[in-house]
Design a protein around this motif. Structure first.
Motif, PDB file in Angstrom:
ATOM      1  N   THR A  50       0.854  -1.195   0.000  1.00 33.86           N
ATOM      2  CA  THR A  50       0.000   0.000   0.000  1.00 33.86           C
ATOM      3  C   THR A  50       0.881   1.234   0.000  1.00 33.86           C
ATOM      4  N   PRO A  53       1.490   5.824   4.692  1.00 31.00           N
ATOM      5  CA  PRO A  53       0.717   6.964   5.207  1.00 31.00           C
ATOM      6  C   PRO A  53       1.651   8.132   5.538  1.00 31.00           C
ATOM      7  N   GLY A  76       0.319   3.998  10.462  1.00 32.94           N
ATOM      8  CA  GLY A  76       0.053   2.961   9.467  1.00 32.94           C
ATOM      9  C   GLY A  76      -0.975   1.922   9.881  1.00 32.94           C
ATOM     10  N   ARG A  78      -4.169   1.932  10.154  1.00 32.12           N
ATOM     11  CA  ARG A  78      -5.359   1.843   9.311  1.00 32.12           C
ATOM     12  C   ARG A  78      -5.038   1.240   7.942  1.00 32.12           C
ATOM     13  N   VAL A  79      -3.956   1.694   7.296  1.00 33.18           N
ATOM     14  CA  VAL A  79      -3.674   1.224   5.934  1.00 33.18           C
ATOM     15  C   VAL A  79      -3.101  -0.201   5.938  1.00 33.18           C
ATOM     16  N   LYS A  81      -3.715  -2.347   8.407  1.00 33.34           N
ATOM     17  CA  LYS A  81      -4.690  -3.210   9.085  1.00 33.34           C
ATOM     18  C   LYS A  81      -4.008  -4.183  10.060  1.00 33.34           C
TER      19      LYS A  81
END
Length: 596
Positions: A50, A53, A76, A78-79, A81
């Motif tokens: 990804t 962030p 990081g 959230r991105v 997970k």
């Protein structure tokens, strides 16, 4: 190593440390290492692929858990997970070998904070940089962009007051900070030698001139005239030179003759008084040149052509102020409904207002002379004019964001705990020259730059003349003089600084050493932050803290009796601090004493 080889090495090192910003280097390298490690973790499948962030890399307030801290793992969550701690462990598992970097180790703390510890070599590099580079603190952050700093700009109709004293110090110090941050800086004084205030000046002089010959009872003084004693002095001087030649002349002829005599003298007086205050300008820009050159009319024509102005029924030219100033927050902050009205740009009699000349002046700065940024320092009572002026730049086809206005609050003089309003010598309101007769120039410049422009301040006359550590400028100057004394005393005992090769293997480790080096390392970063935020007071406070760290170091760490490498290293650290203090004081035009 031969002398030639040594000199070549030193020259190469000096070039290496040009524009050296150790804190920025540390933060940049930390960001690069963490980014590389995160990307490696994604490539290995330990973190999902990804975009990284946005994350913070910073110098923490408390460095006991690390010299540099990052929230990459927290940001990081959230991105990626995953729990921040898992992310941090994955990143650390893929960190490149730190050998050769400026970091010695990296740790994870708490729920996932990543902390990096600087290697001994970084601390040595800071001392190298500050001792090898006489201009240590300068950076190329500003990329040579052209900046105009306009400050004081007092009306040439009388002496400068306390507000000008504060504005002068703030403006001059801000210009210095911008210069050290890598901008191409022009200091400018705007001479209001046209318009209503000059006509009032002339009427005041004319009345005093006539009174000189006819008596005060025989000649009424204008109700809105300038009442100062300086007007009487100028009129008397003119009378001594010209006699009664203008007594029977028509008012306009007499008034203009007195303006022609008094105005240059007042402008020269402003220049003289500011020079005493150690302020010299690159440009003295006269408002009259805008009128004489047609620049004011050209701007009015441009505003008419773009529809920003219109002609009223009485022939006046009106500017659509509210339409253009709303963008800059004027509309929803107005307390006076009159401010929302369109403004007169040219009166019905065809005479432009001061606002018209002001627009032309700032157009000249940004469009004609091509400054990337115009910075004005105004009194806080001009706050209502800021949005109008920025909006006017949009109206003439420029960008109002290229004009920044710093609003300066009032200053109070305090003595024996009480506010002082009048000069003992004149019995009148205190002027810049009155102040400089009372306190040292070093104190005046340093004290006025202790707090941000937007804060009100009390200027303590008692403290400003004290010669002890309670006086902040004395405290800083004493630190510099103390280092000079240490070096001189050691030299008298046969101990001198032998260059960086004499302590090449030494590793700074004492807490007082490390604290002081961290303080030295902050100087270039503080310059950049001060320039970005237009806060030269930040540097004044920084150098006070640096002096405090030095005194603490000197009390904690032996120099003369230390083993040879440690003695040379600590002597180098003293010289590094001495260089930083000298650079700050010189930058702010404060005396740099070698003994006290």
């Amino acid at each position: 190593m031969t002398n030639t080889e040594y000199e070549s090495m030193i020259a190469e090192m000096k070039e290496t440390y040009k524009n050296y910003n150790p804190r920025k280097n540390a933060l940049d390298e930390a960001r690069a290492l963490l980014t590389q490690a995160a990307q490696a973790a994604m490539a290995a499948g330990e973190l999902p692929q990804t975009d990284l962030p946005d994350f913070i890399v910073e110098i923490p307030g408390d460095v006991k858990n690390g010299d540099v801290a990052s929230n990459l793992a927290m940001a990081g969550a959230r991105v990626f997970k995953k729990a921040p701690r898992q992310i941090a462990d994955a990143i650390l598992a893929h960190l490149p070998n730190l050998e050769g970097s400026i970091f010695s180790k990296v740790e994870v703390a708490g729920p996932g904070f990543i902390n990096l510890f600087l290697a001994p070599g970084w601390f040595s590099s800071v001392v190298y940089g500050a001792t090898l580079n006489e201009q240590y603190g300068r950076t190329d952050f500003g990329e040579g962009k052209k900046i105009n700093v306009e400050f004081v700009s007092a009306n040439p109709t009388g002496p400068m007051h306390l507000g000008n004293a504060r504005g002068g110090a703030l403006g001059d110090c801000l210009a210095a900070v911008m210069d050290w941050a890598g901008y191409d800086v022009t200091r400018e004084f705007y001479v209001n030698d046209a318009g209503n205030q000059i006509q009032k000046f002339g009427k005041s002089l004319s009345a005093r001139y006539l009174q000189h010959f006819k008596g005060e009872d025989a000649v009424p003084f204008p109700e809105d005239g300038y009442q100062g004693e300086d007007i009487k002095v100028l009129a008397a001087e003119f009378a001594a030179i010209e006699g009664d030649k203008y007594v029977d002349a028509d008012e306009e002829t007499r008034k203009q003759a007195l303006i022609n005599y008094g105005l240059p003298k007042n402008i020269a007086g402003l220049e003289r008084d500011l020079a005493k205050y150690r302020i010299t300008y690159d440009v003295w820009f006269r408002e009259s040149t805008l009128h004489d050159s047609g620049a004011v009319q050209a701007v009015i024509d441009k505003l008419l052509a773009t529809g920003a102005c219109y002609k009223a029924e009485d022939g006046a030219i009106m500017y659509k102020s509210a339409q253009y100033s709303e963008k800059y927050g004027a509309a929803n902050k107005r307390k006076d409904e009159d401010e929302a009205k369109d403004e007169v740009l040219v009166r019905a009699n065809g005479i432009p207002t001061y606002f018209a000349a002001d627009i032309a002046y700032h157009y000249n700065k940004l469009a004609v002379r091509g400054f990337d940024k115009a910075i004005d320092i105004w009194g806080a009572d001009h706050h209502g004019h800021v949005a109008r002026m920025k909006g006017a730049m949009d109206a003439v086809g420029l960008n109002g964001e290229d004009l920044d206005v710093i609003l300066m609050q009032l200053v109070k003089l305090v003595k024996d705990g009480q506010q002082v309003r009048m000069s003992k010598r004149t019995g009148k309101a205190i002027t810049l020259t009155d102040l400089l007769d009372e306190v040292p120039i070093d104190s005046a410049r340093f004290f006025f730059n202790l707090r941000e422009a937007g804060s009100q301040m009390d200027f303590d006359l008692d403290l400003a003349v004290k010669e002890d550590s309670d006086n902040p400028v004395y405290y800083v100057q004493y630190a510099h003089a103390r280092i000079c004394s240490i070096v001189k005393k050691l030299a008298s005992e046969g101990i001198s600084y032998e260059g960086h090769t004499a302590w090449a293997g030494y590793q700074f480790s004492d807490p007082a050493e490390l604290e002081l080096i961290r303080a030295v390392s902050a100087f270039p970063a503080e310059i950049v932050t001060s320039a970005k935020n237009y806060e030269p007071a930040r540097i004044t406070r920084y150098v006070i803290d640096l002096a405090g760290s030095f005194h603490k170091f000197y009390n904690a760490c032996r120099i003369k009796d230390a083993e040879p490498a440690a003695r040379q290293a600590r002597l180098a650290l003293c010289l590094a601090v001495k260089q930083v203090i000298a650079n700050v004081l010189t930058m702010f035009k404060v005396t740099v004493p070698e003994s006290m």
